[in-house]
Each structure stands twice: as C-alpha cells, then as structure tokens.
Design a protein around this motif. Sequence first.
Motif, PDB file in Angstrom:
ATOM      1  N   GLU A 239       0.822  -1.219   0.000  1.00 36.76           N
ATOM      2  CA  GLU A 239       0.000   0.000   0.000  1.00 36.76           C
ATOM      3  C   GLU A 239       0.857   1.270   0.000  1.00 36.76           C
ATOM      4  OE1 GLU A 239      -3.931   1.926   0.379  1.00 36.76           O
ATOM      5  OE2 GLU A 239      -3.117   0.068  -0.424  1.00 36.76           O
ATOM      6  N   GLU A 240       1.828   1.327   0.883  1.00 34.03           N
ATOM      7  CA  GLU A 240       2.635   2.544   0.997  1.00 34.03           C
ATOM      8  C   GLU A 240       3.403   2.825  -0.305  1.00 34.03           C
ATOM      9  OE1 GLU A 240       6.325   4.391   3.692  1.00 34.03           O
ATOM     10  OE2 GLU A 240       5.258   2.579   4.357  1.00 34.03           O
ATOM     11  N   GLY A 241       3.978   1.794  -0.905  1.00 33.32           N
ATOM     12  CA  GLY A 241       4.745   1.981  -2.141  1.00 33.32           C
ATOM     13  C   GLY A 241       3.894   2.495  -3.280  1.00 33.32           C
ATOM     14  N   TYR A 242       2.685   1.913  -3.434  1.00 34.02           N
ATOM     15  CA  TYR A 242       1.810   2.350  -4.522  1.00 34.02           C
ATOM     16  C   TYR A 242       1.256   3.757  -4.265  1.00 34.02           C
ATOM     17  CZ  TYR A 242       1.922  -2.167  -6.854  1.00 34.02           C
ATOM     18  OH  TYR A 242       2.331  -3.284  -7.536  1.00 34.02           O
ATOM     19  N   CYS A 243       0.965   4.061  -3.017  1.00 34.28           N
ATOM     20  CA  CYS A 243       0.485   5.412  -2.686  1.00 34.28           C
ATOM     21  C   CYS A 243       1.548   6.460  -3.027  1.00 34.28           C
ATOM     22  CB  CYS A 243       0.120   5.507  -1.208  1.00 34.28           C
ATOM     23  SG  CYS A 243      -1.441   4.714  -0.771  1.00 34.28           S
ATOM     24  N   LYS A 244       2.796   6.186  -2.649  1.00 36.34           N
ATOM     25  CA  LYS A 244       3.878   7.131  -2.943  1.00 36.34           C
ATOM     26  C   LYS A 244       4.110   7.268  -4.441  1.00 36.34           C
ATOM     27  CE  LYS A 244       6.534   6.693   1.355  1.00 36.34           C
ATOM     28  NZ  LYS A 244       7.820   6.250   1.962  1.00 36.34           N
ATOM     29  N   ALA A 245       4.054   6.132  -5.147  1.00 39.75           N
ATOM     30  CA  ALA A 245       4.275   6.164  -6.601  1.00 39.75           C
ATOM     31  C   ALA A 245       3.205   6.990  -7.304  1.00 39.75           C
ATOM     32  CB  ALA A 245       4.299   4.739  -7.155  1.00 39.75           C
ATOM     33  N   LEU A 246       1.971   6.861  -6.848  1.00 32.08           N
ATOM     34  CA  LEU A 246       0.877   7.631  -7.457  1.00 32.08           C
ATOM     35  C   LEU A 246       0.953   9.108  -7.081  1.00 32.08           C
ATOM     36  CD1 LEU A 246      -2.303   5.374  -7.262  1.00 32.08           C
ATOM     37  CD2 LEU A 246      -1.336   6.430  -9.305  1.00 32.08           C
ATOM     38  N   LEU A 247       1.238   9.383  -5.811  1.00 31.49           N
ATOM     39  CA  LEU A 247       1.236  10.773  -5.342  1.00 31.49           C
ATOM     40  C   LEU A 247       2.270  11.622  -6.076  1.00 31.49           C
ATOM     41  CD1 LEU A 247       0.709  10.436  -1.483  1.00 31.49           C
ATOM     42  CD2 LEU A 247      -0.805  11.548  -3.118  1.00 31.49           C
ATOM     43  N   CYS A 248       3.479  11.104  -6.250  1.00 30.60           N
ATOM     44  CA  CYS A 248       4.506  11.914  -6.926  1.00 30.60           C
ATOM     45  C   CYS A 248       4.130  12.170  -8.378  1.00 30.60           C
ATOM     46  CB  CYS A 248       5.883  11.256  -6.822  1.00 30.60           C
ATOM     47  SG  CYS A 248       6.024   9.601  -7.515  1.00 30.60           S
ATOM     48  N   ARG A 249       3.456  11.223  -9.010  1.00 25.22           N
ATOM     49  CA  ARG A 249       3.033  11.420 -10.400  1.00 25.22           C
ATOM     50  C   ARG A 249       1.898  12.433 -10.500  1.00 25.22           C
ATOM     51  NH1 ARG A 249       5.596   6.774 -10.025  1.00 25.22           N
ATOM     52  NH2 ARG A 249       6.509   5.787 -11.886  1.00 25.22           N
ATOM     53  N   LEU A 250       0.943  12.360  -9.584  1.00 24.03           N
ATOM     54  CA  LEU A 250      -0.166  13.321  -9.590  1.00 24.03           C
ATOM     55  C   LEU A 250       0.332  14.724  -9.252  1.00 24.03           C
ATOM     56  CD1 LEU A 250      -2.979  11.277  -7.777  1.00 24.03           C
ATOM     57  CD2 LEU A 250      -2.573  11.529 -10.227  1.00 24.03           C
ATOM     58  N   ARG A 251       1.237  14.819  -8.299  1.00 26.62           N
ATOM     59  CA  ARG A 251       1.749  16.142  -7.900  1.00 26.62           C
ATOM     60  C   ARG A 251       2.597  16.762  -9.006  1.00 26.62           C
ATOM     61  NH1 ARG A 251       3.170  14.011  -1.806  1.00 26.62           N
ATOM     62  NH2 ARG A 251       1.086  14.380  -0.905  1.00 26.62           N
ATOM     63  N   PHE A 252       3.388  15.944  -9.689  1.00 27.10           N
ATOM     64  CA  PHE A 252       4.152  16.488 -10.818  1.00 27.10           C
ATOM     65  C   PHE A 252       3.207  17.069 -11.855  1.00 27.10           C
ATOM     66  CE2 PHE A 252       5.401  15.799 -15.232  1.00 27.10           C
ATOM     67  CZ  PHE A 252       6.494  16.644 -15.314  1.00 27.10           C
ATOM     68  N   ARG A 253       2.154  16.325 -12.171  1.00 27.86           N
ATOM     69  CA  ARG A 253       1.209  16.789 -13.192  1.00 27.86           C
ATOM     70  C   ARG A 253       0.526  18.075 -12.760  1.00 27.86           C
ATOM     71  NH1 ARG A 253       1.621  16.649 -18.023  1.00 27.86           N
ATOM     72  NH2 ARG A 253       2.430  14.546 -17.775  1.00 27.86           N
ATOM     73  N   LYS A 254       0.176  18.166 -11.498  1.00 32.99           N
ATOM     74  CA  LYS A 254      -0.489  19.369 -10.982  1.00 32.99           C
ATOM     75  C   LYS A 254       0.446  20.569 -11.055  1.00 32.99           C
ATOM     76  CE  LYS A 254      -0.687  19.868  -6.550  1.00 32.99           C
ATOM     77  NZ  LYS A 254      -1.010  19.718  -5.117  1.00 32.99           N
ATOM     78  N   HIS A 255       1.673  20.404 -10.582  1.00 30.53           N
ATOM     79  CA  HIS A 255       2.617  21.533 -10.567  1.00 30.53           C
ATOM     80  C   HIS A 255       3.015  21.947 -11.981  1.00 30.53           C
ATOM     81  CE1 HIS A 255       3.082  21.846  -6.268  1.00 30.53           C
ATOM     82  NE2 HIS A 255       3.391  20.566  -6.159  1.00 30.53           N
ATOM     83  N   PHE A 256       3.126  20.981 -12.887  1.00 32.83           N
ATOM     84  CA  PHE A 256       3.487  21.319 -14.264  1.00 32.83           C
ATOM     85  C   PHE A 256       2.392  22.150 -14.921  1.00 32.83           C
ATOM     86  CE2 PHE A 256       3.961  20.250 -18.856  1.00 32.83           C
ATOM     87  CZ  PHE A 256       5.207  20.830 -19.045  1.00 32.83           C
ATOM     88  N   TYR A 257       1.141  21.800 -14.645  1.00 34.12           N
ATOM     89  CA  TYR A 257       0.032  22.594 -15.189  1.00 34.12           C
ATOM     90  C   TYR A 257       0.060  24.007 -14.605  1.00 34.12           C
ATOM     91  CZ  TYR A 257      -4.661  23.846 -16.711  1.00 34.12           C
ATOM     92  OH  TYR A 257      -5.730  24.481 -17.298  1.00 34.12           O
ATOM     93  N   HIS A 258       0.406  24.120 -13.324  1.00 29.34           N
ATOM     94  CA  HIS A 258       0.535  25.440 -12.708  1.00 29.34           C
ATOM     95  C   HIS A 258       1.664  26.245 -13.361  1.00 29.34           C
ATOM     96  CE1 HIS A 258      -2.418  25.626  -9.569  1.00 29.34           C
ATOM     97  NE2 HIS A 258      -2.032  24.485  -9.014  1.00 29.34           N
TER      98      HIS A 258
END
Length: 733
Positions: A239-258
């Motif tokens: 659970e922890e590994g998949y949560c971290k893997a998803l979070l960094c990808r979602l946050r990158f996408r959010k910040h790049f759009y910003h």
Amino acid sequence: MDWKSTEQASMERHAPNHSSSTSSSIPATENTVWADASPLLETVCEELRDGELIHGENFNLYAAMSALEIMDPKMDSGIINKYASVDEAIEDGLAPVPISLDKTVDVQCIIDIIDQLLACEATWHKGHSLAQTVFSCAYLLRPERTLSHALLDSYCKVIRATCKAVTSIVSDARTHEEEDLFTMAYGLPLNVEGDEKCLSLLNAVEENISRQLRACKALPSKRKPLEDIEPLQNNFDLEEGYCKALLCRLRFRKHFYHVLTCMRRPQGRGLELARKHIASCISELGSILNSAEFLMSNAYGTCEDGTEDRTTASGRQAIGFDANLNSRISAPTPPRSIKILSWKKAIEYFEKLLHHLDIICSYLLDPSLDVLLRFVAQFQKAQPDLVARVHLQLLLVQDGKLYGRYPILAVIIRAARLPEVIMRHDIQKNEYVVQLGQIVINMLKVLCTNAAWQRRKLGKILQDWRAIYVQLELAFRKEFGEGSSISNGENASAGILKHILIWVEEQTYWIAHRFLVLGFELELYSPSEYCMVYWYLYVVLIRLAEKTHLKMTVSDGSAKQKGKKRKDSPKDLAREARIPPAISFLQCQICLAEGLALLLAALRNELMVLQSPSPFNSEHERFIQHFELLQKACIPDLISYPSFKESTSHARLSSLVMYNYFKDAQKIAKEVKSSFLNDPDRLAELCILEQVAEHNSVALNVISRVGALDPSLKVSFKFIHHPCFATVVVKRS
C-alpha cells in the motif's frame, strides 16, 4: 490494350452481391460498388513495358504523382490498422474500465498508463503528431467512459488540459517550425466539458490517496479510527509503495500545469510563482525515478525486453494505447512510423525543459536591449527545445511591447542612449521609426527560434535593417537638406535621428555577427573554408566595434554638452582615453579572428595545408554561397571575394610570428576581465577566449619553427574550448 473495357469487365465480375453480407469495413451503398481490382492490375502489369504509364480520362501523370502508394506502412494509413475506429477498439477490450477487478492490478495498470502518457507527451514535444503520441491513448478519446474511475478520469482531464495549454501557447507564438504537425489537433477531444475543473478533481484524488498513505503508515493502535478509509489496493504490504508512486506522479502533473498557467500571465507577473512550481516539479520527478525499483519488483505479467527502451517504470506495456487509432484523422498526410521516447528519456526531457523554464523565470526583465540580446544568445547556447523557446518569445513580446511593459520605441531610445524625454517628441510618429519598431519585434521573435531557422531568418532580415537605415538616412537628408550629414545635429530631431541611425548600423552588424557565429554552431563550414569565414568575421567585428564605439562617443558627447563644463580636468581626459570594456571585449575577438584567418592563409600559402579543391564548386562560389545574404545587404560595404584574396594571398608564418595576434588577444582578455566581475557570462567567455589565444600562440610558434622542416607535422583546428574560435592542434602523424 482496351484498358477501359478490361476495367469494366473486372468490375462486373467482382461486383459484390448486396443481398449477402460483406466483410468490408466500409459497406457498399446505392452510389458505390466495391470491386476487386487485382485481376485488372495483373493484366496491366503483364502488358505494360518499362517506362509506360496508364493514362485515362481521370488518371494522368499528375494524378499518379499525387497518389498514395498502397501496401506501404509508411504511406498507406490503412494497412496496419487493427481497428477501423476507436469504438471498435473499445468493444474489442482495448481500454477497459475498470482495468481489472483486482485492485492491485488496477493500480499497477493506472501507473503504467501515467508513465506511458509522460513518454508520449515528451515525444509530442519533440515534434511528432499529437494524434500518434498522447492521443494514442483510448482513455483520452472517450472522456465519458472514465467518469466512473476517479483516479483515471482526473488524470485524463489534466492531460487534455495540459495539451490544450501547450498547443495554445505554441500556436500563439507561431514558432512551431520543427514540425507543422505539432499544433494540429484535427477533431481530437482537447475541449472537453469539465476539463477546466481538472485541478480541483486532481486535488481531491490526491487528498484521498494522501489519507490512504497516512492510514497505512499509522501504528496498529491508531489504525482503528481510520478503518473507514478504503485502501488503494488489496495488499497491505504494498500500500505505501503504490500510494507514494501515485502521489509523486499526480503532484508532478499538478505543478506542471501550474507552471504553464503562471508563465502565461501578462507582463511576467507569474514568473516568481512559476519558479516555485518548477522546483516542486523537479522534486517530484526525482521521486518518480526512485519509485521505479519498487514498481519493477512488484510487476505482474510480462515486461518489455531491454530496460533502456521501456516506456513505463515497471517495464510492462501500458494498456489502452494504439498509435494507429487516429490514423484517419491525424493529418492530411499519411501517419509516419515513430518511436515513443523511453520512460527515462522522457524524464530527462522534462528535467531539461524545467531547467530552461527556470532560467526564463529567473530573468529580471531588464529593459536594456543589449542585456536582453546577450541573455537570449546565452540561453540559446543550451539548445532549448521548442516549448521553452516559445515561452521565452511570448515573455519578450506581448501586445507589441517588450515584456508587455515597455513600448518598443522606448526600448530603441534607451538602446540608442537617448534620454527618455524623447518619448514625448514627434519623432515617434515618423513612419520609418514605426517600421523600425516592428523590425525590432520581428528580430526578437526570430532570436527565439531554433538555430537553423534563426540563421536563415537573420540572413533575410538583414536586408530589412539595411533598407530601414537607408530610408531613415534619406528622411534625415530630406528634412534637413541635401548638404546635411549625420555628424551635424542642427536641432532636436536631427540629434535624435543621428543617434538612431548609429544604433541601427550597430544592430545590423550585431545581427551579421550572430549569423556568422551560428554557422559554426550548425557545423556549416568545412575546414577548408575556415579561412574565408574568419576573415569575414574579422571584418564584421571591426565594423561592429566601430559602430559601438561611435554610439558611445556620440552619447557621451551629448551628455558632456548638457553638463556645461568650462574646462576638462586631467582625470576626465584620462577617462576618455580609456577604451570601454565592451569595445575591448570585441577587440579580443577581432585579434583571434584575424589571427586565425591569417594563420590558415599562411598554412595554405606555405605548407599547402587545408587545401581541398571541390570538384563541384570553386572557392569563389563557396564564398558566395556562405555570404550571399550579407553581400545582398552590403554588409560590410565594398567587401568581396577579390578583397578576401588580396588580404590573404601574401600571408606568411614569419610575419605572423613577428606580430602575434593571439598574444594581443590574450593580453586584452587578461586586462579587461576585471571589468566584467558583475557579468558572469561574459567573464566566463573571456576566460575561454584567453585560453584559446594562449594555446594558439604556442601552436603558432611550434609551426613556425618546425613546420617546413618536418613533413610529418599535422595541423588541425578543433573547437575544444570555444564554439566559434578554433584551437590549433599540432601533432606528428
């Protein structure tokens, strides 16, 4: 052969029966009949001799040249299509929702899709078709199908919004010179209702996964109150590994759009905030890279062969992608066979892009044109890609103003060293001054293009600069009399035009210098042509230094008159006698260019080195090919191939040793370095020029002592230290 009768007979034999079912993906209608043309083609092939063509009423040579070659995957868009439409692909199970009933597998597949989209996006930025890269993902093409999957739906929305933002900014800048396909969308769903809310949906999904991560990291005693939180997948240990893997990808996408939205704010108001988002993007990319080991170790199914070419972190092939889904709408030309960048190369691309965007955001928006031109030239040395260059161009030119803040006329007045009070003068209404402003804007846009396109355009706009100079000079003489000269400023208007004319000439030679230097960066010159190129560069640098010094002298003279000093003090006279650092910087380059030109000429005259006569064109023809655009603009005046031959035909190594231009360049570089302590870029270049001059001075001494006596001595010119000024390398073969 009666070709028409054969065709008719073939069509009658092979006409399908409409009552029976047909396997064709395009059914026959009342107005169309499908026939097998194979027998006709076989008959024609047997009877046609070499060199003969079929000619019919509606098929001639022009039609044959315009036709597409069938059965060739590069030309026939239908031959390699597995699916006739997106709907058919979805019905066949290409993009299931949910991807799997097993939550762990579902999460793994979502991460693979995210990684593949990143690789596709980087490939698109490199100039390939949007339809064959990002929108090869079926999930993006049918937005309604992902609504039931919050994670997948939010990510697809932000991807579409990002593509729309990038397409918009590239179209606005009109610098998509690498590939015309870059901005072509052709009916792809870029404007989907609800995509404008992509960030709020992505934030909600991110917050939910963050809660899941906190829940799985909590101690068992504290985990009970959080039992209402549904886990991301079924295996608690993962659970922890998949949560971290998803979070960094979602946050990158959010910040790049910003980053994209902040940099589009007018007058550079969002640059400071954009830098913060850029830093976050770079940090998240590091986390994405670090997640690869976890994803590969827990990958299900088969992985792609070779870790270098894989397009996902796990190494698995992502579900829901087919590059030929949009082949019927991708472009008016056949889709090309492309290779998607690997996942690691995609991350490297985004790191490079973010670094270049950060350089743009850190620029202080200086209103000085000289400072700006040096910044752009320095920025282009890093070879930024299209998206970064587009952002630079739109930052520089907004609403016909520099940075959207300073009128172009005010920029010109400042560059010409005129007082800003001139802005209230009627000279700004002069039609040629208005044209000059438009030419400056055009130059700034050209300087933001890629090196090849930039050089080609700079060569052409040189004629515009020369023409505007002539027009301004004629207007000056018409207004103040035929006998007037630029050096006689009779009133305020004459003084203003005098400064502007001097600046226009200086700027024209700066463009010519840039044109020649880009030829080295693009490797357009062969070693046998270095002599003529350095000679021409030397002449251009001489004129550039003259015009720059004249501009400074005229400006200082005007300021001195306004000061109303009765008598010059010895300190003032000493200060005037000193050469300005900017001129010394040019003098260092002049010495290097002249030294290299004469050394190359002497080697050719005495040792017959670097002589490679071409069987296709003479040296005179190559001179014209390289400098035709400069010659058309008369830059410089009275410079031609005969003057080049006259200047270099008598060059000798003995005279070069007596007057060592490289030692002069080295001396100037040492003396002037202290004047550029606050300019790190020019200080670094001076250090490199000093190094080149020192190496070449030593090489010249070696060549002059043993060159004629040792036939095994080989002389070559390498760009080891500086991209424009070569280092002389002397070796024994």
